[in-house]
Design a protein around this motif. Structure first.
Motif, PDB file in Angstrom:
ATOM      1  N   GLY A   4      25.175  38.751  31.737  1.00 19.41           N
ATOM      2  CA  GLY A   4      25.834  39.415  30.619  1.00 19.41           C
ATOM      3  C   GLY A   4      24.933  40.325  29.808  1.00 19.41           C
ATOM      4  N   ALA A   5      23.782  40.710  30.363  1.00 21.65           N
ATOM      5  CA  ALA A   5      22.833  41.523  29.603  1.00 21.65           C
ATOM      6  C   ALA A   5      23.414  42.868  29.213  1.00 21.65           C
ATOM      7  CB  ALA A   5      21.551  41.729  30.416  1.00 21.65           C
ATOM      8  N   PHE A   6      24.288  43.413  30.035  1.00 25.84           N
ATOM      9  CA  PHE A   6      24.794  44.755  29.768  1.00 25.84           C
ATOM     10  C   PHE A   6      25.939  44.766  28.753  1.00 25.84           C
ATOM     11  CE2 PHE A   6      22.772  45.055  33.976  1.00 25.84           C
ATOM     12  CZ  PHE A   6      21.782  45.976  33.639  1.00 25.84           C
ATOM     13  N   LEU A   7      26.250  43.561  28.194  1.00 23.33           N
ATOM     14  CA  LEU A   7      27.155  43.515  27.049  1.00 23.33           C
ATOM     15  C   LEU A   7      26.439  43.977  25.781  1.00 23.33           C
ATOM     16  CD1 LEU A   7      28.837  40.038  27.653  1.00 23.33           C
ATOM     17  CD2 LEU A   7      29.853  42.279  28.069  1.00 23.33           C
ATOM     18  N   VAL A   8      25.121  43.954  25.799  1.00 23.46           N
ATOM     19  CA  VAL A   8      24.335  44.333  24.625  1.00 23.46           C
ATOM     20  C   VAL A   8      24.297  45.852  24.496  1.00 23.46           C
ATOM     21  CG1 VAL A   8      22.063  44.196  23.538  1.00 23.46           C
ATOM     22  CG2 VAL A   8      22.920  42.269  24.882  1.00 23.46           C
ATOM     23  N   THR A   9      24.567  46.355  23.304  1.00 24.09           N
ATOM     24  CA  THR A   9      24.560  47.782  23.060  1.00 24.09           C
ATOM     25  C   THR A   9      23.219  48.401  23.432  1.00 24.09           C
ATOM     26  OG1 THR A   9      26.133  47.517  21.246  1.00 24.09           O
ATOM     27  CG2 THR A   9      24.881  49.577  21.309  1.00 24.09           C
ATOM     28  N   ARG A  10      23.257  49.474  24.206  1.00 30.32           N
ATOM     29  CA  ARG A  10      22.087  50.256  24.622  1.00 30.32           C
ATOM     30  C   ARG A  10      21.133  49.453  25.496  1.00 30.32           C
ATOM     31  NH1 ARG A  10      19.740  53.787  19.727  1.00 30.32           N
ATOM     32  NH2 ARG A  10      18.800  54.832  21.533  1.00 30.32           N
ATOM     33  N   SER A  11      21.654  48.388  26.088  1.00 23.57           N
ATOM     34  CA  SER A  11      20.798  47.580  26.966  1.00 23.57           C
ATOM     35  C   SER A  11      20.356  48.370  28.186  1.00 23.57           C
ATOM     36  CB  SER A  11      21.535  46.311  27.396  1.00 23.57           C
ATOM     37  OG  SER A  11      22.747  46.636  28.065  1.00 23.57           O
ATOM     38  N   GLY A  12      21.234  49.252  28.675  1.00 28.34           N
ATOM     39  CA  GLY A  12      20.884  50.045  29.850  1.00 28.34           C
ATOM     40  C   GLY A  12      19.613  50.846  29.658  1.00 28.34           C
ATOM     41  N   GLU A  13      19.440  51.412  28.460  1.00 26.76           N
ATOM     42  CA  GLU A  13      18.246  52.212  28.177  1.00 26.76           C
ATOM     43  C   GLU A  13      16.987  51.363  28.275  1.00 26.76           C
ATOM     44  OE1 GLU A  13      18.578  54.215  24.462  1.00 26.76           O
ATOM     45  OE2 GLU A  13      20.553  55.055  24.909  1.00 26.76           O
ATOM     46  N   ASP A  60      26.313  49.561  41.193  1.00 23.32           N
ATOM     47  CA  ASP A  60      27.373  49.798  42.174  1.00 23.32           C
ATOM     48  C   ASP A  60      27.088  49.036  43.467  1.00 23.32           C
ATOM     49  OD1 ASP A  60      28.848  51.382  40.535  1.00 23.32           O
ATOM     50  OD2 ASP A  60      28.150  53.281  41.345  1.00 23.32           O
ATOM     51  N   ALA A  61      25.806  49.022  43.864  1.00 22.10           N
ATOM     52  CA  ALA A  61      25.432  48.300  45.074  1.00 22.10           C
ATOM     53  C   ALA A  61      25.695  46.815  44.913  1.00 22.10           C
ATOM     54  CB  ALA A  61      23.965  48.550  45.404  1.00 22.10           C
ATOM     55  N   GLU A  62      25.400  46.303  43.719  1.00 22.36           N
ATOM     56  CA  GLU A  62      25.604  44.876  43.443  1.00 22.36           C
ATOM     57  C   GLU A  62      27.086  44.535  43.345  1.00 22.36           C
ATOM     58  OE1 GLU A  62      26.458  41.295  41.485  1.00 22.36           O
ATOM     59  OE2 GLU A  62      24.990  41.869  42.971  1.00 22.36           O
ATOM     60  N   TYR A  64      12.130  49.510  31.194  1.00 21.11           N
ATOM     61  CA  TYR A  64      11.320  48.386  31.652  1.00 21.11           C
ATOM     62  C   TYR A  64      11.044  48.472  33.151  1.00 21.11           C
ATOM     63  CZ  TYR A  64       9.533  43.602  31.795  1.00 21.11           C
ATOM     64  OH  TYR A  64       8.735  42.508  31.947  1.00 21.11           O
ATOM     65  N   PHE A  65      12.078  48.844  33.932  1.00 21.60           N
ATOM     66  CA  PHE A  65      11.930  48.869  35.383  1.00 21.60           C
ATOM     67  C   PHE A  65      11.524  50.238  35.923  1.00 21.60           C
ATOM     68  CE2 PHE A  65      14.531  45.076  34.813  1.00 21.60           C
ATOM     69  CZ  PHE A  65      13.900  44.188  35.676  1.00 21.60           C
ATOM     70  N   GLY A  66      11.369  51.223  35.029  1.00 20.19           N
ATOM     71  CA  GLY A  66      10.908  52.539  35.446  1.00 20.19           C
ATOM     72  C   GLY A  66      11.900  53.272  36.318  1.00 20.19           C
ATOM     73  N   ILE A  67      13.199  53.168  35.966  1.00 23.54           N
ATOM     74  CA  ILE A  67      14.233  53.842  36.735  1.00 23.54           C
ATOM     75  C   ILE A  67      15.086  54.692  35.799  1.00 23.54           C
ATOM     76  CG2 ILE A  67      14.324  52.054  38.514  1.00 23.54           C
ATOM     77  CD1 ILE A  67      16.770  50.883  37.111  1.00 23.54           C
ATOM     78  N   SER A  68      15.830  55.616  36.379  1.00 29.25           N
ATOM     79  CA  SER A  68      16.729  56.454  35.593  1.00 29.25           C
ATOM     80  C   SER A  68      18.067  55.755  35.404  1.00 29.25           C
ATOM     81  CB  SER A  68      16.954  57.786  36.306  1.00 29.25           C
ATOM     82  OG  SER A  68      17.665  57.575  37.518  1.00 29.25           O
ATOM     83  N   LYS A  69      18.880  56.269  34.501  1.00 30.04           N
ATOM     84  CA  LYS A  69      20.222  55.708  34.318  1.00 30.04           C
ATOM     85  C   LYS A  69      21.047  55.877  35.593  1.00 30.04           C
ATOM     86  CE  LYS A  69      21.089  55.711  29.346  1.00 30.04           C
ATOM     87  NZ  LYS A  69      22.002  56.160  28.279  1.00 30.04           N
ATOM     88  N   TYR A  70      20.856  57.001  36.263  1.00 24.65           N
ATOM     89  CA  TYR A  70      21.584  57.222  37.513  1.00 24.65           C
ATOM     90  C   TYR A  70      21.242  56.134  38.527  1.00 24.65           C
ATOM     91  CZ  TYR A  70      23.048  59.330  41.912  1.00 24.65           C
ATOM     92  OH  TYR A  70      23.625  59.546  43.127  1.00 24.65           O
ATOM     93  N   THR A  71      19.942  55.821  38.621  1.00 23.41           N
ATOM     94  CA  THR A  71      19.509  54.771  39.553  1.00 23.41           C
ATOM     95  C   THR A  71      20.061  53.415  39.139  1.00 23.41           C
ATOM     96  OG1 THR A  71      17.470  55.983  40.048  1.00 23.41           O
ATOM     97  CG2 THR A  71      17.488  53.627  40.557  1.00 23.41           C
ATOM     98  N   LEU A  72      20.061  53.134  37.823  1.00 16.59           N
ATOM     99  CA  LEU A  72      20.618  51.869  37.343  1.00 16.59           C
ATOM    100  C   LEU A  72      22.073  51.734  37.758  1.00 16.59           C
ATOM    101  CD1 LEU A  72      20.589  49.274  35.637  1.00 16.59           C
ATOM    102  CD2 LEU A  72      21.124  50.689  33.638  1.00 16.59           C
ATOM    103  N   TYR A  73      22.860  52.789  37.556  1.00 15.67           N
ATOM    104  CA  TYR A  73      24.267  52.725  37.919  1.00 15.67           C
ATOM    105  C   TYR A  73      24.429  52.568  39.436  1.00 15.67           C
ATOM    106  CZ  TYR A  73      25.097  54.346  33.162  1.00 15.67           C
ATOM    107  OH  TYR A  73      25.118  54.464  31.803  1.00 15.67           O
TER     108      TYR A  73
END
Length: 212
Positions: free
Chosen positions: A177-186, A204-206, A191-200
């Motif tokens: 549920g981490a992505f329920l937190v506002t601006r958690s994606g940023e 999607d893969a998951e 932290y993981f050194g990836i872009s928002k596009y890569t995160l999405y």
């Protein structure tokens, strides 16, 4: 456990659950007369974790006892998450006999999920203080602890993670549920050194192609 003490602990459980409502589960685990996997002697609002009398304790509820035995200390305001990704703020209080032997553990588990979704409006209500550590618990800390747990799950630092490792870590965060937190994606991207596009793309893969 003698009747008088058991009756008191049951009434305390009822009182705490009544005070904090249906999102607050309170359970009493017998560590003396029952097997660990059937330790729950009494529970109120068991729907929070889906447990009932005769079920067992979660690992974190007993980790201090399993590690330290009768010298274990109470643990306040630690974080857990349910199988369906809801985040719980928990406390475990160890009940001792007159000789100091741990007989039971009294646990309180509060479901933070709704509060997290409304954090901008009721953020002040989410702050508390652990009397044993003197630290405030805030949503930022919740997210940081989940990120650290995801790294522990993978078993290697971010600098050494490959794509599959990062997808595994992000899967854990998504399920917790981490992505329920506002601006958690940023923060996760940073932290993981990836872009928002890569995160999405990882999400999607998951999720089998389901868009966030």
């Amino acid at each position: 456990m003698e009747y008088g003490r058991l009756d008191l602990l049951k009434r305390m459980a009822d009182g705490i659950a009544a005070q904090f409502g249906e999102k607050c589960e309170v359970a009493l685990h017998d560590l003396g007369g029952r097997q660990m996997e059937h330790s729950i002697l009494y529970i109120v609002n068991g729907h929070v974790t889906g447990r009932k009398v005769g079920d067992g304790a979660r690992e974190k509820e007993l980790e201090n006892y399993l590690r330290h035995g009768d010298t274990c200390r109470d643990k306040h305001c630690y974080l857990e998450h349910t199988a369906d990704g809801r985040i719980l703020k928990c406390t475990s209080l160890y009940i001792r006999s007159g000789r100091g032997k741990v007989m039971a553990v009294f646990t309180i588990s509060y479901d933070l999920s709704s509060l997290m979704m409304a954090q901008q409006a009721i953020g002040d209500l989410l702050e508390t203080r652990d009397s044993s550590a003197g630290e405030p618990v805030r949503i930022e800390k919740v997210l940081q602890e989940l990120i650290e747990q995801s790294v522990t799950l993978v078993g290697k630092p971010v600098a050494l993670m490959n794509k599959a490792d990062k997808i595994r870590a992000i899967r854990y965060l998504d399920q917790a549920g981490a992505f329920l937190v506002t601006r958690s994606g940023e923060k996760v991207c940073q932290y993981f050194g990836i872009s928002k596009y890569t995160l999405y793309a990882y999400l999607d893969a998951e999720r089998g192609g389901e868009k966030k």
